[in-house]
Design an enzyme around this catalytic site. Structure first.
Site, PDB file in Angstrom:
ATOM      1  N   ASP A 151       5.150  -1.904  13.551  1.00 43.28           N
ATOM      2  CA  ASP A 151       6.118  -1.213  12.716  1.00 43.28           C
ATOM      3  C   ASP A 151       5.465  -0.612  11.476  1.00 43.28           C
ATOM      4  O   ASP A 151       4.416  -1.062  11.022  1.00 43.28           O
ATOM      5  CB  ASP A 151       7.174  -2.212  12.215  1.00 43.28           C
ATOM      6  CG  ASP A 151       8.117  -2.675  13.315  1.00 43.28           C
ATOM      7  OD1 ASP A 151       7.775  -2.515  14.497  1.00 43.28           O
ATOM      8  OD2 ASP A 151       9.190  -3.208  12.969  1.00 43.28           O
ATOM      9  N   ASP A 152       6.163   0.334  10.890  1.00 45.28           N
ATOM     10  CA  ASP A 152       5.930   0.845   9.530  1.00 45.28           C
ATOM     11  C   ASP A 152       4.800   1.855   9.381  1.00 45.28           C
ATOM     12  O   ASP A 152       4.476   2.269   8.270  1.00 45.28           O
ATOM     13  CB  ASP A 152       5.715  -0.291   8.513  1.00 45.28           C
ATOM     14  CG  ASP A 152       6.962  -1.150   8.328  1.00 45.28           C
ATOM     15  OD1 ASP A 152       7.978  -0.878   8.994  1.00 45.28           O
ATOM     16  OD2 ASP A 152       6.907  -2.094   7.525  1.00 45.28           O
ATOM     17  N   HIS A 202      11.519   4.515  13.399  1.00 41.50           N
ATOM     18  CA  HIS A 202      11.779   3.364  12.527  1.00 41.50           C
ATOM     19  C   HIS A 202      12.453   3.830  11.234  1.00 41.50           C
ATOM     20  O   HIS A 202      12.292   3.211  10.195  1.00 41.50           O
ATOM     21  CB  HIS A 202      10.461   2.638  12.254  1.00 41.50           C
ATOM     22  CG  HIS A 202      10.593   1.264  11.673  1.00 41.50           C
ATOM     23  ND1 HIS A 202      11.485   0.329  12.145  1.00 41.50           N
ATOM     24  CD2 HIS A 202       9.927   0.636  10.656  1.00 41.50           C
ATOM     25  CE1 HIS A 202      11.345  -0.799  11.436  1.00 41.50           C
ATOM     26  NE2 HIS A 202      10.426  -0.627  10.525  1.00 41.50           N
ATOM     27  N   HIS A 206      13.251   3.622   5.700  1.00 42.94           N
ATOM     28  CA  HIS A 206      13.269   2.164   5.862  1.00 42.94           C
ATOM     29  C   HIS A 206      14.353   1.407   5.102  1.00 42.94           C
ATOM     30  O   HIS A 206      14.086   0.393   4.453  1.00 42.94           O
ATOM     31  CB  HIS A 206      11.882   1.606   5.504  1.00 42.94           C
ATOM     32  CG  HIS A 206      11.521   0.338   6.211  1.00 42.94           C
ATOM     33  ND1 HIS A 206      11.857  -0.921   5.728  1.00 42.94           N
ATOM     34  CD2 HIS A 206      10.842   0.122   7.359  1.00 42.94           C
ATOM     35  CE1 HIS A 206      11.379  -1.849   6.552  1.00 42.94           C
ATOM     36  NE2 HIS A 206      10.768  -1.245   7.548  1.00 42.94           N
ATOM     37  N   TYR A 244      14.013  -4.226   9.190  1.00 41.65           N
ATOM     38  CA  TYR A 244      14.475  -5.608   9.005  1.00 41.65           C
ATOM     39  C   TYR A 244      15.274  -6.097  10.212  1.00 41.65           C
ATOM     40  O   TYR A 244      15.933  -7.130  10.145  1.00 41.65           O
ATOM     41  CB  TYR A 244      15.341  -5.747   7.743  1.00 41.65           C
ATOM     42  CG  TYR A 244      14.788  -5.013   6.538  1.00 41.65           C
ATOM     43  CD1 TYR A 244      13.714  -5.551   5.813  1.00 41.65           C
ATOM     44  CD2 TYR A 244      15.306  -3.785   6.158  1.00 41.65           C
ATOM     45  CE1 TYR A 244      13.192  -4.856   4.728  1.00 41.65           C
ATOM     46  CE2 TYR A 244      14.779  -3.092   5.074  1.00 41.65           C
ATOM     47  CZ  TYR A 244      13.726  -3.629   4.368  1.00 41.65           C
ATOM     48  OH  TYR A 244      13.206  -2.951   3.298  1.00 41.65           O
ATOM     49  N   HIS A 306       2.965  -5.521  12.287  1.00 35.74           N
ATOM     50  CA  HIS A 306       2.949  -4.340  11.419  1.00 35.74           C
ATOM     51  C   HIS A 306       1.573  -3.709  11.272  1.00 35.74           C
ATOM     52  O   HIS A 306       0.571  -4.403  11.222  1.00 35.74           O
ATOM     53  CB  HIS A 306       3.427  -4.728  10.017  1.00 35.74           C
ATOM     54  CG  HIS A 306       4.875  -5.098   9.979  1.00 35.74           C
ATOM     55  ND1 HIS A 306       5.341  -6.333  10.373  1.00 35.74           N
ATOM     56  CD2 HIS A 306       5.958  -4.380   9.618  1.00 35.74           C
ATOM     57  CE1 HIS A 306       6.661  -6.363  10.236  1.00 35.74           C
ATOM     58  NE2 HIS A 306       7.071  -5.185   9.794  1.00 35.74           N
TER      59      HIS A 306
HETATM   60 ZN   LIG Z   1       9.695  -1.975   9.134  1.00 38.91          ZN
END
Ligand SMILES: [Zn+2]
Ligand SMILES: *[C@@H]1O[C@H](CO)[C@@H](O)[C@H](O)[C@H]1NC(C)=O
Ligand SMILES: *[C@@H]1O[C@H](CO)[C@@H](O)[C@H](O)[C@H]1NC(C)=O
Length: 439
Positions: A151-152, A202, A206, A244, A306
């Protein structure tokens, strides 16, 4: 017109060079898929449909100022949303497809909370933050499978991860944050073109999605879909992951009814997002990963990981030998539900940019079939669970560092508080200029 072809042709070029799972990113004209993920009537068809290759549209080079200037720099202004998106939302609302569930409010360090009178565990609400699982969404991998995903990104730490994935011939799903794509375009292109990894949504900046209005949800998802679509030769992502892990029946319905997006969650969380903030340590992440990797193989693992910091990337690299040593079969997370990774891709990996569609058994949105099993029952080994409920702070927000000096910063941690947790009409002419654009 020529440049309109560049992006279409480029992945072809790259596939020729890299030649890994070519079929996966192959671009071919000709036959259309026999089945479509969404019917022709699905609004997503119109929202992102490209004209034919001869439509005269120039696609700005990924990473160029012109490319970047067309997107929001921070949280999307809902008064600036393309009309088509808001129309699609209105139609879905009028058709009764978007449940009328109140927004949550979020105070830092706590779970988003609903107004009194709204039960997050009620099947009609089914908040993942409160460990309610909506049937049909992907939380687990098949037995014996380790689902690889991060993620991210893209972020500076993605460079190390990409190198490692490439060296080990591993395919991963990257749940990308829109503003991070803007700020780290080179790393985006590397993941998509060079690694031929899978790109998923995503959100744009965020947020906790349950705190947003329907229009704000449309902005967060729509712009991320748009930048991925316009920067990948017309691919339309099929999957998204809520930041989240926070979503409910309303958020899910907006994503699905307007954009055709399906959710992939996770069944274990190392909390690697908090490695840089003291929330956990490399030792603790190592211990959790070790326990899961040496534990039962049913269900398979989808671990929240991540590409957020060097540490979180290192946690995966460090666990990798154990993944292999314990006999796990690795799959990119977007391969897990079955079928294609993009909405306009057929089973052979061919993408037709000006057509969007596809097969999927999206579970009926009837909320009544919801189960409220707890996310943590997935358990490998009854061990741990990921999450100590929501108290672990999920609040650090990491700036996406870049030279652009963009004011935006994508909140980058993920830590869910709970444990949820291409038609290329054979235009070879375009290949040479494409090399300039994308290499
Ligand atoms: Zn995230
Ligand atoms: C994305 O591409 C479409 C054409 O397919 C174009 O109309 C649109 O303006 C592009 N979006 C951005 C933000 O550049
Ligand atoms: C844990 O750390 C040890 C020592 O660095 C390493 O050999 C092992 O692969 C790590 N395991 C996991 C699951 O991270």
């Amino acid at each position: 017109m020529l440049s309109a072809l560049l992006l279409l042709a480029a992945p072809f070029v790259s596939a020729g060079i890299v030649a890994r799972h070519d079929a996966h990113h192959d671009v071919s004209p000709g036959q259309l898929p026999t089945t479509w993920y969404h019917t022709d009537e699905h609004p997503v068809h119109k929202l992102f449909k490209r004209g034919p290759a001869t439509d005269g549209i120039n696609y700005a080079a990924v990473g160029s100022p012109t490319w970047a200037s067309a997107y929001p720099r921070s949280s999307p202004d809902i008064s600036q949303l393309p009309q088509a998106w808001t129309n699609a939302l209105s139609q879905a609302v009028q058709a009764g497809k978007i449940p009328d569930i109140p927004k949550t409010t979020n105070t830092p360090q706590t779970n988003p909370s609903y107004p009194s009178g709204t039960n997050p565990m009620d099947p009609s609400v089914c908040s993942s933050t409160y460990k309610c699982r909506i049937p049909g969404d992907t939380w687990d991998a098949p037995n014996g499978v380790f689902g690889t995903g991060f993620d991210d990104g893209p972020q500076p730490a993605s460079a190390t991860l990409n190198k490692f994935l490439k060296a080990n011939n591993e395919r991963a799903t990257h749940y990308m944050i829109g503003v991070n794509i803007l700020n780290n375009a080179g790393l985006f292109t590397e993941a998509f073109e060079e690694l031929e990894n899978d790109i998923a949504v995503h959100t744009w900046t965020h947020p906790y999605m349950t705190t947003l209005t329907n229009e704000e949800i449309v902005g967060q998802l729509g712009w991320t879909m748009e930048i991925i679509h316009n920067s990948t030769g017309g691919r339309l992502p099929r999957y998204w992951r809520p930041p989240y892990g926070d979503y409910d029946q309303r958020v899910r319905a907006v994503a699905r009814e307007v954009f055709g997006l399906e959710v992939i969650l996770w069944n274990q969380d190392t909390e690697d997002w908090s490695l840089t903030t003291g929330g956990t340590s490399m030792g603790a992440v190592n211990a959790s990963m070790h326990r899961w990797l040496t534990g039962p193989k049913s269900p398979g693992l989808i671990i929240l990981e991540h590409e957020l910091s060097d540490q979180s990337v290192q946690a995966f690299i460090s666990a990798y030998p154990e993944i292999k040593a314990n006999g796990w079969r690795t799959l990119s997370q977007a391969e897990i539900p079955g079928g294609s990774v993009y909405q306009n891709e057929d089973d052979d990996g061919n993408v037709t940019p000006n057509l969007v569609g596809a097969q999927v058994s999206i579970a009926p949105s009837s909320s009544s079939s919801t189960s409220s099993s707890s996310a943590s029952t997935t358990g490998s080994s009854g061990s741990s669970t990921t999450s100590t409920s929501g108290s672990t702070s999920a609040s650090s927000s990491t700036t996406s560092t870049t030279a652009t000096g963009s004011p935006t910063s994508a909140a980058a941690n993920n830590g869910a508080p709970s444990d949820i947790v291409h038609s290329l009409t054979t235009i070879l002419v375009a290949i040479i200029p494409a090399l300039f654009v994308l290499v």
